[in-house]
Design an enzyme around this catalytic site. Structure first.
Site, PDB file in Angstrom:
ATOM      1  N   ASN A  13       0.901  -1.158   0.000  1.00  0.00           N
ATOM      2  CA  ASN A  13       0.000   0.000   0.000  1.00  0.00           C
ATOM      3  C   ASN A  13       0.940   1.210   0.000  1.00  0.00           C
ATOM      4  OD1 ASN A  13      -2.400   1.240   2.483  1.00  0.00           O
ATOM      5  ND2 ASN A  13      -2.144   1.816   0.374  1.00  0.00           N
ATOM      6  N   GLN A  46      -2.023   6.780  -1.689  1.00  0.00           N
ATOM      7  CA  GLN A  46      -2.321   7.966  -0.877  1.00  0.00           C
ATOM      8  C   GLN A  46      -1.149   8.945  -0.893  1.00  0.00           C
ATOM      9  OE1 GLN A  46      -3.187   4.868   0.722  1.00  0.00           O
ATOM     10  NE2 GLN A  46      -5.392   5.138   0.521  1.00  0.00           N
ATOM     11  N   ASN A  64      -6.572  10.496  -0.573  1.00  0.00           N
ATOM     12  CA  ASN A  64      -6.672   9.349  -1.470  1.00  0.00           C
ATOM     13  C   ASN A  64      -6.301   9.757  -2.892  1.00  0.00           C
ATOM     14  OD1 ASN A  64      -7.344   7.357   0.358  1.00  0.00           O
ATOM     15  ND2 ASN A  64      -9.557   7.596   0.096  1.00  0.00           N
ATOM     16  N   CYS A  73      -5.349   6.644   7.810  1.00  0.00           N
ATOM     17  CA  CYS A  73      -4.728   5.652   6.923  1.00  0.00           C
ATOM     18  C   CYS A  73      -3.728   4.871   7.759  1.00  0.00           C
ATOM     19  CB  CYS A  73      -4.031   6.320   5.748  1.00  0.00           C
ATOM     20  SG  CYS A  73      -3.191   5.126   4.680  1.00  0.00           S
ATOM     21  N   ASN A  75      -1.719   2.080   7.287  1.00  0.00           N
ATOM     22  CA  ASN A  75      -0.380   1.746   6.785  1.00  0.00           C
ATOM     23  C   ASN A  75       0.508   2.988   6.712  1.00  0.00           C
ATOM     24  OD1 ASN A  75      -0.644  -1.100   6.376  1.00  0.00           O
ATOM     25  ND2 ASN A  75      -1.863  -0.719   4.558  1.00  0.00           N
ATOM     26  N   ASN A 159     -12.243   6.243   9.656  1.00  0.00           N
ATOM     27  CA  ASN A 159     -12.833   6.260   8.320  1.00  0.00           C
ATOM     28  C   ASN A 159     -13.824   5.098   8.248  1.00  0.00           C
ATOM     29  OD1 ASN A 159     -10.947   4.198   8.312  1.00  0.00           O
ATOM     30  ND2 ASN A 159      -9.812   4.902   6.554  1.00  0.00           N
ATOM     31  N   ASN A 192     -15.142   2.152   2.711  1.00  0.00           N
ATOM     32  CA  ASN A 192     -14.150   1.153   2.312  1.00  0.00           C
ATOM     33  C   ASN A 192     -14.815  -0.211   2.422  1.00  0.00           C
ATOM     34  OD1 ASN A 192     -11.529   2.850   2.228  1.00  0.00           O
ATOM     35  ND2 ASN A 192     -12.395   3.367   4.208  1.00  0.00           N
ATOM     36  N   GLU A 210     -10.747   0.083  -1.592  1.00  0.00           N
ATOM     37  CA  GLU A 210     -10.591   1.283  -0.776  1.00  0.00           C
ATOM     38  C   GLU A 210     -11.310   2.475  -1.393  1.00  0.00           C
ATOM     39  OE1 GLU A 210      -6.869   3.134   1.425  1.00  0.00           O
ATOM     40  OE2 GLU A 210      -6.442   1.107   0.755  1.00  0.00           O
ATOM     41  N   CYS A 219      -4.712  -2.610   3.266  1.00  0.00           N
ATOM     42  CA  CYS A 219      -5.382  -1.451   3.881  1.00  0.00           C
ATOM     43  C   CYS A 219      -5.323  -1.661   5.390  1.00  0.00           C
ATOM     44  CB  CYS A 219      -6.823  -1.350   3.396  1.00  0.00           C
ATOM     45  SG  CYS A 219      -7.769  -0.047   4.214  1.00  0.00           S
ATOM     46  N   GLY A 220      -4.557  -0.802   6.077  1.00  0.00           N
ATOM     47  CA  GLY A 220      -4.351  -0.977   7.518  1.00  0.00           C
ATOM     48  C   GLY A 220      -5.616  -0.789   8.330  1.00  0.00           C
ATOM     49  N   THR A 221      -6.355   0.301   8.064  1.00  0.00           N
ATOM     50  CA  THR A 221      -7.594   0.498   8.806  1.00  0.00           C
ATOM     51  C   THR A 221      -8.610  -0.585   8.430  1.00  0.00           C
ATOM     52  OG1 THR A 221      -8.393   2.087   7.155  1.00  0.00           O
ATOM     53  CG2 THR A 221      -7.330   2.997   9.121  1.00  0.00           C
TER      54      THR A 221
END
Length: 275
Positions: A13, A46, A64, A73, A75, A159, A192, A210, A219-221
């Protein structure tokens, strides 16, 4: 003026990270899209700026690839945390984001843990446009009597996220369904879209469409949201390895304080100068 940047990634990412603590950086949506363009720009999922903060080591903003600014975000927070710790020599860094303060901690060589705070579980926090139980909302894809996807969980990690549970992520209609759900009327701020396959009590295979970026390698979140949504359904334990296309993250939803802790790698790809 030209401005130096770092190209970084967390599990593929990828981000363009701009130092904005000495000179303000206020890109327009068109400029963000130009930088993020993989053919004519630098190319990234991003754009990230590191700015001065009165209450943390730095304030961080995220955009984004479509030009929209977003609140979180995961990551990128890990990558910025690593940069701040490398610069200070400390084992911890506090980052101010639109979604609140995040604490990053060293967890190994180029491995960083970020305390992502408490997940938002109320329908207004996601937000949804009507009241629903976010453990499993009334949303389905396909024929009414035989939907291919149904009753996803919803979680806010700063988010909005919706998580569908699928038997096999490799055959899930991520690219077909992702854009449709991202812009669904239920999600006034967009969403997302996660597709989670429960492999074991401590292992989840995940793909994420995403919001504003499309299908990303990680995608970390989204990984945090998938663990929380899965635990709320009784499908996994509080700590699990999330297997994304770009690699693995370890996510824990701590019982002690309700915070979600994300641990994974941070990498620098190259440096350059924005035109």
């Amino acid at each position: 003026m030209s401005r130096p940047f770092l190209k970084m990634n967390g599990l593929g990412n990828d981000f363009v990270v701009v130092e904005a603590r000495t000179a303000p950086f206020a890109p327009t949506a068109a400029e963000v899209r130009a930088i993020a363009d993989r053919k004519s720009g630098v190319g990234c999922d991003q754009l990230v700026s590191i700015e001065p903060s009165a209450k943390a080591d730095a304030r961080v903003r995220f955009w984004n690839a479509d030009g929209d600014e977003v609140g979180a975000c995961g990551n990128a927070s890990r990558c910025v945390g690593w940069l701040l710790m490398e610069a200070s020599g400390a084992d911890q860094a506090v980052i101010e984001t639109q979604g609140g303060l995040l604490t990053a901690t060293r967890a190994g060589d180029k491995i960083v843990s970020v305390d992502m705070g408490e997940p938002g579980l109320d329908w207004r926090q996601i937000p949804l446009d009507e009241e629903m139980d976010t453990r499993g909302i009334e949303l389905q894809v396909g024929p009414i009597d035989d939907p291919i996807l149904h009753t996803p969980g919803c979680v806010s990690m700063g988010n909005p996220h919706v998580v569908f549970f699928v038997p096999d992520v490799e055959t899930a209609p991520v690219v077909q369904v992702g854009p449709m759900i991202e812009h669904h009327r239920l999600f006034p701020e967009g969403v997302n879209v996660g597709f989670a396959q429960i492999v074991a009590r401590d292992r989840i295979r995940l793909k994420v469409w995403e919001r504003g970026a499309g299908l990303t390698k990680a995608c970390g979140t989204g990984a945090c949201a998938a663990l929380v949504a899965s635990f709320r359904r009784g499908l996994v334990d509080r700590k699990a390895t999330l297997v994304l296309d770009g690699g693995e993250l370890v996510i824990e939803w701590r019982e002690s304080d309700g915070h979600v802790i994300m641990t994974g790698p941070a990498q620098v790809d190259f440096t350059g100068t924005l035109p």
